[in-house]
Design an enzyme around this catalytic site. Sequence first.
Site, PDB file in Angstrom:
ATOM      1  N   TYR A 284      25.491  41.640  47.372  1.00  0.00           N
ATOM      2  CA  TYR A 284      26.542  42.184  46.471  1.00  0.00           C
ATOM      3  C   TYR A 284      25.693  42.830  45.428  1.00  0.00           C
ATOM      4  O   TYR A 284      26.005  44.023  44.993  1.00  0.00           O
ATOM      5  CB  TYR A 284      27.207  40.926  45.966  1.00  0.00           C
TER       6      TYR A 284
HETATM    7  P1  NAD Z   1      38.749  40.776  41.119  1.00  0.00           P
HETATM    8  O1  NAD Z   1      38.444  40.542  42.563  1.00  0.00           O
HETATM    9  O2  NAD Z   1      39.747  39.774  40.439  1.00  0.00           O
HETATM   10  O3  NAD Z   1      39.205  42.356  40.745  1.00  0.00           O
HETATM   11  C1  NAD Z   1      38.832  43.387  41.551  1.00  0.00           C
HETATM   12  C2  NAD Z   1      39.908  43.962  42.139  1.00  0.00           C
HETATM   13  O4  NAD Z   1      39.452  45.168  42.904  1.00  0.00           O
HETATM   14  C3  NAD Z   1      40.874  43.266  43.000  1.00  0.00           C
HETATM   15  O5  NAD Z   1      42.245  43.228  42.612  1.00  0.00           O
HETATM   16  C4  NAD Z   1      41.002  44.013  44.525  1.00  0.00           C
HETATM   17  O6  NAD Z   1      42.097  43.966  45.243  1.00  0.00           O
HETATM   18  C5  NAD Z   1      40.493  45.624  43.883  1.00  0.00           C
HETATM   19  N1  NAD Z   1      39.714  46.201  44.851  1.00  0.00           N
HETATM   20  C6  NAD Z   1      38.545  46.014  45.550  1.00  0.00           C
HETATM   21  N2  NAD Z   1      38.382  46.986  46.676  1.00  0.00           N
HETATM   22  C7  NAD Z   1      39.262  47.925  46.545  1.00  0.00           C
HETATM   23  C8  NAD Z   1      39.289  49.029  47.231  1.00  0.00           C
HETATM   24  N3  NAD Z   1      38.578  49.495  48.051  1.00  0.00           N
HETATM   25  N4  NAD Z   1      40.449  49.876  46.656  1.00  0.00           N
HETATM   26  C9  NAD Z   1      41.338  49.539  45.769  1.00  0.00           C
HETATM   27  N5  NAD Z   1      41.166  48.200  45.077  1.00  0.00           N
HETATM   28  C10 NAD Z   1      40.218  47.423  45.505  1.00  0.00           C
HETATM   29  O7  NAD Z   1      37.139  40.756  40.579  1.00  0.00           O
HETATM   30  P2  NAD Z   1      36.679  40.742  38.975  1.00  0.00           P
HETATM   31  O8  NAD Z   1      36.080  39.606  38.905  1.00  0.00           O
HETATM   32  O9  NAD Z   1      37.818  41.043  37.930  1.00  0.00           O
HETATM   33  O10 NAD Z   1      35.704  41.936  38.904  1.00  0.00           O
HETATM   34  C11 NAD Z   1      35.974  43.351  38.559  1.00  0.00           C
HETATM   35  C12 NAD Z   1      34.734  44.098  38.720  1.00  0.00           C
HETATM   36  O11 NAD Z   1      33.917  43.682  37.891  1.00  0.00           O
HETATM   37  C13 NAD Z   1      34.105  43.944  40.091  1.00  0.00           C
HETATM   38  O12 NAD Z   1      33.640  45.571  40.433  1.00  0.00           O
HETATM   39  C14 NAD Z   1      32.934  43.202  39.878  1.00  0.00           C
HETATM   40  O13 NAD Z   1      31.888  43.491  40.870  1.00  0.00           O
HETATM   41  C15 NAD Z   1      32.533  43.441  38.430  1.00  0.00           C
HETATM   42  N6  NAD Z   1      31.747  42.325  37.955  1.00  0.00           N
HETATM   43  C16 NAD Z   1      32.524  41.102  37.716  1.00  0.00           C
HETATM   44  C17 NAD Z   1      31.836  39.957  37.069  1.00  0.00           C
HETATM   45  C18 NAD Z   1      32.454  38.663  37.055  1.00  0.00           C
HETATM   46  O14 NAD Z   1      31.737  37.862  36.337  1.00  0.00           O
HETATM   47  N7  NAD Z   1      33.901  38.500  37.255  1.00  0.00           N
HETATM   48  C19 NAD Z   1      30.535  40.179  36.429  1.00  0.00           C
HETATM   49  C20 NAD Z   1      29.900  41.342  36.758  1.00  0.00           C
HETATM   50  C21 NAD Z   1      30.568  42.434  37.518  1.00  0.00           C
HETATM   51  C1  UGA Z   2      29.596  35.980  38.583  1.00  0.00           C
HETATM   52  C2  UGA Z   2      30.655  36.883  39.395  1.00  0.00           C
HETATM   53  O1  UGA Z   2      31.212  36.163  40.368  1.00  0.00           O
HETATM   54  C3  UGA Z   2      29.903  37.896  40.265  1.00  0.00           C
HETATM   55  O2  UGA Z   2      30.969  38.815  40.735  1.00  0.00           O
HETATM   56  C4  UGA Z   2      29.297  38.703  39.261  1.00  0.00           C
HETATM   57  O3  UGA Z   2      28.733  39.820  39.613  1.00  0.00           O
HETATM   58  C5  UGA Z   2      28.222  37.958  38.231  1.00  0.00           C
HETATM   59  O4  UGA Z   2      28.866  36.808  37.665  1.00  0.00           O
HETATM   60  C6  UGA Z   2      27.546  38.788  37.379  1.00  0.00           C
HETATM   61  O5  UGA Z   2      27.167  37.998  36.677  1.00  0.00           O
HETATM   62  O6  UGA Z   2      26.995  39.687  37.637  1.00  0.00           O
HETATM   63  P1  UGA Z   2      28.151  34.019  39.273  1.00  0.00           P
HETATM   64  O7  UGA Z   2      27.243  34.098  38.217  1.00  0.00           O
HETATM   65  O8  UGA Z   2      27.690  33.388  40.520  1.00  0.00           O
HETATM   66  O9  UGA Z   2      28.692  35.378  39.567  1.00  0.00           O
HETATM   67  O10 UGA Z   2      29.314  32.997  38.700  1.00  0.00           O
HETATM   68  P2  UGA Z   2      30.266  31.831  38.988  1.00  0.00           P
HETATM   69  O11 UGA Z   2      30.861  32.083  40.241  1.00  0.00           O
HETATM   70  O12 UGA Z   2      31.172  31.501  37.898  1.00  0.00           O
HETATM   71  O13 UGA Z   2      28.648  30.730  39.282  1.00  0.00           O
HETATM   72  C7  UGA Z   2      28.231  30.274  38.241  1.00  0.00           C
HETATM   73  C8  UGA Z   2      27.279  29.294  38.569  1.00  0.00           C
HETATM   74  O14 UGA Z   2      28.141  28.163  39.181  1.00  0.00           O
HETATM   75  C9  UGA Z   2      26.342  29.774  40.055  1.00  0.00           C
HETATM   76  O15 UGA Z   2      25.279  29.200  40.033  1.00  0.00           O
HETATM   77  C10 UGA Z   2      27.237  28.993  41.140  1.00  0.00           C
HETATM   78  O16 UGA Z   2      26.478  28.664  42.171  1.00  0.00           O
HETATM   79  C11 UGA Z   2      27.832  27.820  40.358  1.00  0.00           C
HETATM   80  N1  UGA Z   2      28.972  27.487  41.051  1.00  0.00           N
HETATM   81  C12 UGA Z   2      30.174  28.123  41.489  1.00  0.00           C
HETATM   82  C13 UGA Z   2      29.011  26.236  41.613  1.00  0.00           C
HETATM   83  O17 UGA Z   2      28.293  25.369  41.879  1.00  0.00           O
HETATM   84  N2  UGA Z   2      30.432  25.765  42.500  1.00  0.00           N
HETATM   85  C14 UGA Z   2      31.386  26.466  42.598  1.00  0.00           C
HETATM   86  O18 UGA Z   2      32.452  26.261  42.867  1.00  0.00           O
HETATM   87  C15 UGA Z   2      31.103  27.828  41.781  1.00  0.00           C
END
Ligand code: NAD
Ligand code: UGA
Length: 331
Positions: free
Chosen positions: A160
């Site tokens: 990822y």
């Molecule tokens: P999410 O899964 O809730 O939202 C992503 C959306 O993108 C989904 O609704 C999915 O259907 C859509 N999507 C995926 N592939 C697609 C495609 N080929 N065509 C059209 N739509 C598509 O995830 P999120 O947590 O809201 O994350 C949004 C973005 O932010 C992602 O790019 C993720 O990598 C990035 N991001 C998220 C976090 C986090 O902590 N949530 C942190 C860093 C980066």
């Molecule tokens: C999150 C998002 O899910 C990623 O898409 C994103 O890219 C990433 O942040 C980012 O900062 O870029 P993550 O930090 O793994 O990833 O966030 P969480 O899924 O909330 O997990 C946080 C921590 O909790 C991790 O160490 C994970 O191992 C732990 N965790 C998470 C658990 O122990 N159990 C769970 O069910 C979920």
Amino acid sequence: MNDRHGVERHRLKRAVVTGAAGFIGSHLVDALLSAGATVVGVDRRDPGTDPVAATNLADALGHPGFTFVAADLRTCPVAALFLQADAVFHFAGMPGVRGSWGERFAEYTGCNVFATERVLAACEDVRVPRLVYASSSSVYGTIREGASGEQRTPTPESPYAVSKLAGEQLCLAHAGKASSAVTAVALRLFTVYGPRQRPDMLIGRALAAALGGAALNLYGSGDQRRDFTYVGDVVQAAIAGATTGIESAVLNIGAGVSTSVLDVLAAIEELTGRPVPVNRMPAKPGDVDATLADRSRAGELLGWKPCTALVQGISRQLAHLTANSPQIASA
Ligand code: NAD
Ligand code: UGA
């Protein structure tokens, strides 16, 4: 136009949000509509058939300024969606570190790399002036000490993270082309939480466990630390990334505070007055020990700073969960 910090801002009349039906994208849509922009939301999840998408877009779908397009960015014609957009917010993607190993890698490369390239080519075709890209803190890999600044050499530790770094590099490559009119602001988002959080993420799962849902699978010791960042603060950064008169840039968007998983669980127990039941599980490959943002560059260039403390943000997520999942809340 200058904002109250003296930073020059452009007004957005028309914006496109990819990933509009997702966690962060749907909050961004709501904020842009509230600010008076016309918004086109694109997502492969259709609120007509997908209950999560329908819940996330519940407010937006009734708004006269919003148009939703159900489309997969790996295959659909893209340029027509972006006509006359002042900015494209590219938030569509396959998120999640732990699920990116193995069979699903083709979906990660398709949605995070191939689709990003198509989005950028379309921005060039119809001369979109600004693309804001949702990059990820995961590009840094493990940090041994201190906060990550953007100049730190990325060492991604999961498929990822590699795919998100590739997307970021594509943004910079397109923005750097002499013939290209698009500028790109890539935001390295640090573990985003808040209402509508994805169901695979820690805080939502731990809240649900405290309220009587399934026990939390706790990966590793729980001593791993994350810079948990509230979704409303991320949305403000994204809008600033589109409206501020800067060159292309890569910017950290994190709260600037690192908290261990065990401390998050303790905070949730305090807030709910209930224990968080856990199943101890081995650490997951690709899960780094710690993240922490040096957010000074986003402060300087965007005039952005986070304003939501972790306990405040978790309380809002708890309130949203109890309002929307009454069966969990009453368990
Ligand atoms: P999410 O899964 O809730 O939202 C992503 C959306 O993108 C989904 O609704 C999915 O259907 C859509 N999507 C995926 N592939 C697609 C495609 N080929 N065509 C059209 N739509 C598509 O995830 P999120 O947590 O809201 O994350 C949004 C973005 O932010 C992602 O790019 C993720 O990598 C990035 N991001 C998220 C976090 C986090 O902590 N949530 C942190 C860093 C980066
Ligand atoms: C999150 C998002 O899910 C990623 O898409 C994103 O890219 C990433 O942040 C980012 O900062 O870029 P993550 O930090 O793994 O990833 O966030 P969480 O899924 O909330 O997990 C946080 C921590 O909790 C991790 O160490 C994970 O191992 C732990 N965790 C998470 C658990 O122990 N159990 C769970 O069910 C979920």
